[in-house]
Write an enzyme that holds these catalytic residues in place. Structure first.
Site, PDB file in Angstrom:
ATOM      1  N   ASP A 153       3.462   0.577  12.227  1.00  0.00           N
ATOM      2  CA  ASP A 153       2.261  -0.026  11.627  1.00  0.00           C
ATOM      3  C   ASP A 153       2.029  -1.465  12.108  1.00  0.00           C
ATOM      4  OD1 ASP A 153       2.077   2.331  10.268  1.00  0.00           O
ATOM      5  OD2 ASP A 153       2.860   1.548   8.385  1.00  0.00           O
ATOM      6  N   CYS A 180      -5.797   8.002   8.752  1.00  0.00           N
ATOM      7  CA  CYS A 180      -6.114   7.448  10.074  1.00  0.00           C
ATOM      8  C   CYS A 180      -5.902   8.477  11.182  1.00  0.00           C
ATOM      9  CB  CYS A 180      -5.205   6.251  10.362  1.00  0.00           C
ATOM     10  SG  CYS A 180      -5.694   4.761   9.505  1.00  0.00           S
ATOM     11  N   ARG A 237      -8.929  -0.137   3.533  1.00  0.00           N
ATOM     12  CA  ARG A 237      -7.972   0.834   2.987  1.00  0.00           C
ATOM     13  C   ARG A 237      -6.619   0.198   2.752  1.00  0.00           C
ATOM     14  NH1 ARG A 237      -6.786   4.802   6.888  1.00  0.00           N
ATOM     15  NH2 ARG A 237      -5.118   5.027   5.382  1.00  0.00           N
ATOM     16  N   ARG A 284      -0.551  15.035  12.715  1.00  0.00           N
ATOM     17  CA  ARG A 284       0.303  14.541  11.624  1.00  0.00           C
ATOM     18  C   ARG A 284       0.651  15.714  10.695  1.00  0.00           C
ATOM     19  NH1 ARG A 284      -2.388   9.089   9.304  1.00  0.00           N
ATOM     20  NH2 ARG A 284      -0.299   8.721   8.471  1.00  0.00           N
ATOM     21  N   LYS A 338       0.828  -1.215   0.000  1.00  0.00           N
ATOM     22  CA  LYS A 338       0.000   0.000   0.000  1.00  0.00           C
ATOM     23  C   LYS A 338       0.861   1.263   0.000  1.00  0.00           C
ATOM     24  CE  LYS A 338      -1.861   1.752   4.033  1.00  0.00           C
ATOM     25  NZ  LYS A 338      -1.656   3.173   4.276  1.00  0.00           N
ATOM     26  N   ASN A 339       1.800   1.328   0.926  1.00  0.00           N
ATOM     27  CA  ASN A 339       2.508   2.593   1.097  1.00  0.00           C
ATOM     28  C   ASN A 339       3.501   2.878  -0.023  1.00  0.00           C
ATOM     29  OD1 ASN A 339       0.954   3.144   3.283  1.00  0.00           O
ATOM     30  ND2 ASN A 339       2.480   2.537   4.813  1.00  0.00           N
TER      31      ASN A 339
HETATM   32  N1  EPU Z   1       6.252  14.379  10.743  1.00  0.00           N
HETATM   33  C1  EPU Z   1       6.408  15.712  11.016  1.00  0.00           C
HETATM   34  N2  EPU Z   1       6.369  16.593   9.970  1.00  0.00           N
HETATM   35  C2  EPU Z   1       6.184  16.192   8.692  1.00  0.00           C
HETATM   36  C3  EPU Z   1       6.016  14.823   8.424  1.00  0.00           C
HETATM   37  C4  EPU Z   1       6.062  13.929   9.485  1.00  0.00           C
HETATM   38  O1  EPU Z   1       6.577  16.121  12.161  1.00  0.00           O
HETATM   39  O2  EPU Z   1       6.163  17.044   7.796  1.00  0.00           O
HETATM   40  C5  EPU Z   1       6.308  13.407  11.858  1.00  0.00           C
HETATM   41  C6  EPU Z   1       4.993  12.636  12.016  1.00  0.00           C
HETATM   42  O3  EPU Z   1       4.076  13.340  12.806  1.00  0.00           O
HETATM   43  C7  EPU Z   1       5.466  11.346  12.648  1.00  0.00           C
HETATM   44  C8  EPU Z   1       6.842  11.130  12.015  1.00  0.00           C
HETATM   45  O4  EPU Z   1       7.245  12.404  11.519  1.00  0.00           O
HETATM   46  O5  EPU Z   1       5.634  11.520  14.018  1.00  0.00           O
HETATM   47  C9  EPU Z   1       6.894  10.127  10.893  1.00  0.00           C
HETATM   48  O6  EPU Z   1       5.870  10.415   9.943  1.00  0.00           O
HETATM   49  P1  EPU Z   1       6.010  10.050   8.407  1.00  0.00           P
HETATM   50  O7  EPU Z   1       6.002  11.317   7.631  1.00  0.00           O
HETATM   51  O8  EPU Z   1       7.151   9.107   8.218  1.00  0.00           O
HETATM   52  O9  EPU Z   1       4.657   9.299   8.156  1.00  0.00           O
HETATM   53  P2  EPU Z   1       3.768   9.362   6.869  1.00  0.00           P
HETATM   54  O10 EPU Z   1       4.633   9.470   5.674  1.00  0.00           O
HETATM   55  O11 EPU Z   1       2.672  10.323   7.034  1.00  0.00           O
HETATM   56  C10 EPU Z   1       3.870   6.793   6.398  1.00  0.00           C
HETATM   57  C11 EPU Z   1       2.866   5.712   6.237  1.00  0.00           C
HETATM   58  C12 EPU Z   1       2.246   5.361   7.583  1.00  0.00           C
HETATM   59  C13 EPU Z   1       3.358   4.955   8.543  1.00  0.00           C
HETATM   60  C14 EPU Z   1       4.406   6.065   8.636  1.00  0.00           C
HETATM   61  C15 EPU Z   1       5.593   5.701   9.502  1.00  0.00           C
HETATM   62  C16 EPU Z   1       2.048   6.138   4.018  1.00  0.00           C
HETATM   63  C17 EPU Z   1       0.954   6.582   3.161  1.00  0.00           C
HETATM   64  N3  EPU Z   1       1.835   6.159   5.320  1.00  0.00           N
HETATM   65  O12 EPU Z   1       3.146   7.914   6.907  1.00  0.00           O
HETATM   66  O13 EPU Z   1       1.383   4.266   7.343  1.00  0.00           O
HETATM   67  O14 EPU Z   1       2.813   4.707   9.807  1.00  0.00           O
HETATM   68  O15 EPU Z   1       4.888   6.389   7.312  1.00  0.00           O
HETATM   69  O16 EPU Z   1       6.231   4.588   8.992  1.00  0.00           O
HETATM   70  O17 EPU Z   1       3.101   5.749   3.541  1.00  0.00           O
HETATM   71  C18 EPU Z   1      -0.357   2.801   7.793  1.00  0.00           C
HETATM   72  O18 EPU Z   1      -0.047   2.187   6.767  1.00  0.00           O
HETATM   73  O19 EPU Z   1      -1.187   2.339   8.644  1.00  0.00           O
HETATM   74  C19 EPU Z   1       0.241   4.093   8.062  1.00  0.00           C
HETATM   75  C20 EPU Z   1      -0.263   4.969   8.928  1.00  0.00           C
END
Ligand code: EPU
Length: 421
Positions: free
Chosen positions: A306, A117, A398, A122, A22-23
């Site tokens: 995750d 979610c 999802r 975030r 998915k990701n």
């Molecule tokens: N963060 C910031 N600022 C930003 C971006 C992130 O402070 O601009 C913080 C977030 O709040 C969090 C940390 O950095 O504390 C890591 O967030 P990240 O950006 O890595 O997460 P994401 O890209 O929004 C993806 C996956 C998530 C998974 C996380 C961590 C996708 C679409 N989503 O989210 O997947 O938990 O990386 O590995 O790729 C899931 O599949 O259930 C899911 C939530």
């Protein structure tokens, strides 16, 4: 909003296949916008986040054709639209990848703030920091993000937090920028490498994916290609946990074991017996006498956030107290209340929880409050005594392709009840 009704206590056995990641898929689909020819994506998971991403492209004017259930041909040739339809974008977190891809293609993008979610705050400040570094003006008003750049120019981007999304978006915006971009403190997740592999096939010049420094030399044009999406390591990990909890002998196919080392070693510490055969892992479920363990979520290759929620469900069956510390999303504990309704004994303490086991679980009416909470409840429902009813299954849909059908082939007794919205 559909429900799952599970009759617990049926031992699982047989073979189950992991779908595409998915990701990775949700970034690969917008990435296709960057090239000037059609692309074919293979091993596309049948999940609603993918349907929404493809619908966004379609609504923007792309041609999207399914060749079979998991292969899709996308052509964005001639597409001029840089606005993502609000209704579709707000339904998923990963719609933010359209920001980077559209900025990279047109020098402008208009996308609503992402949904997804409820895992606490975030922010997307690091995404915006990366876009600004490349020369874009970022404006957020009334929940819409507007990006505009006269020209994108390569630059040094230091991410203040290791972020999967910001790393992906920085890459998407930089591949067609003029000159050299260096992303420092980049995320190293396998999904990033998968997106880099697609971009490289298209003709992008990227080095260092999988390390914390990614270097991109901008190119003017990108060409079409065919790309097979990697297996979903989180789905695979969920099945490993599920098989440990409820299985007799379960073969999980289409796995890259190296992507799951932190989980596999934790499961071994708990006493789960597994064997790796090629791209499959066999889980032997004869030992249900698990050891309690402590877990701390971390960025890859650390223990994946995750998989924290699914593992919590298994830890209710371990002897003694386990401790889970969540460092990525400190509020990602909504599953605990639901598991407690089923008889678990989990205490929450800010960004950590203590799981006191072993507790027998009993069927109950519970709610999937988010995707991985849903996975945790499925695991709990499979081992619980009696009937478990899980509402808000759309969260599970999802990210887990045909999960009810897959579980039925293993012998689970699970029914999807259609509930009209
Ligand atoms: N963060 C910031 N600022 C930003 C971006 C992130 O402070 O601009 C913080 C977030 O709040 C969090 C940390 O950095 O504390 C890591 O967030 P990240 O950006 O890595 O997460 P994401 O890209 O929004 C993806 C996956 C998530 C998974 C996380 C961590 C996708 C679409 N989503 O989210 O997947 O938990 O990386 O590995 O790729 C899931 O599949 O259930 C899911 C939530």
């Amino acid at each position: 909003m559909d429900k799952f009704v599970i009759h617990g206590g049926h031992r699982l056995s047989g073979e189950i296949e992991v779908s595409g990641a998915k990701n990775a898929a949700v970034a690969l689909i917008p990435a296709v916008l960057l090239c000037d020819e059609p692309c074919i994506l293979e091993n596309v998971p049948e999940i609603s986040d993918v349907s929404i991403s493809l619908r966004i492209l379609y609504e923007m004017g792309a041609q999207v054709d399914y060749i079979n259930r998991t292969t899709v041909r996308i052509s964005t040739v001639g597409l001029k639209n840089f606005c993502v339809p609000y209704e579709s974008a707000r339904r998923m977190r990963a719609s933010y990848y359209f920001l980077g891809a559209l900025l990279g293609k047109f020098g402008k993008a208009r996308v609503s703030m992402p949904g997804g979610c409820p895992l606490g705050d975030r922010p997307i400040d690091q995404h915006l920091k990366a876009f600004s570094a490349l020369g874009a003006k970022c404006d957020i008003q009334h929940g819409m993000v507007d990006l505009t750049a006269e020209k994108l120019t390569g630059n040094q981007i230091y991410l203040d937090v290791v972020s999967v999304g910001a790393t992906m978006n920085a890459m998407l915006a930089a591949v067609r920028a003029e000159g050299l971009t260096v992303i420092e403190n980049a995320a190293k997740e396998p999904e990033i490498i998968d997106v880099v592999n697609l971009l490289t096939k298209m003709g992008a010049k990227i080095r260092g994916a999988g390390t914390d420094t990614i270097t991109i030399e901008g190119v003017e044009h990108l060409k079409g290609c065919t790309h097979e999406i990697i297996p979903d390591r989180i789905e695979a990990g969920t099945f490993l946990i599920m098989a440990a909890a409820a299985g007799e002998r379960v073969i999980i196919q289409n796995i890259i074991p190296q992507h799951l080392e932190s989980l596999i070693s934790k499961l071994k510490e708990m006493g789960v017996k597994m064997e790796n055969v090629g791209d499959s892992i066999i889980v032997y479920g004869d030992n249900k006498n698990f050891n309690a363990v402590d877990v701390r979520t971390q960025v890859y290759p650390g223990f994946a956030t995750d998989l924290q929620q699914p593992l919590t469900a298994l830890l209710t069956q371990a002897n003694g107290q386990s401790q889970v510390i969540e460092t990525i999303y400190p509020e990602r504990f909504r599953h605990c209340e639901q598991l407690n309704k089923m008889g678990a004994n989990i205490e929450l303490d800010e960004s950590m929880c203590y799981i006191n086991g072993k507790t027998p679980l009993k069927g109950a009416k519970v709610e999937a409050t988010d995707l991985r909470c849903g996975a945790a409840l499925l695991i709990a429902g499979l081992i619980a005594d009696g009937i478990t009813e899980i509402s808000n299954v759309y969260h599970i849909d999802r990210g887990y392709a045909n999960i009810d059908q897959k579980l039925i082939t293993l012998g689970a007794v699970i029914r999807r009840i259609k509930v009209d919205d």
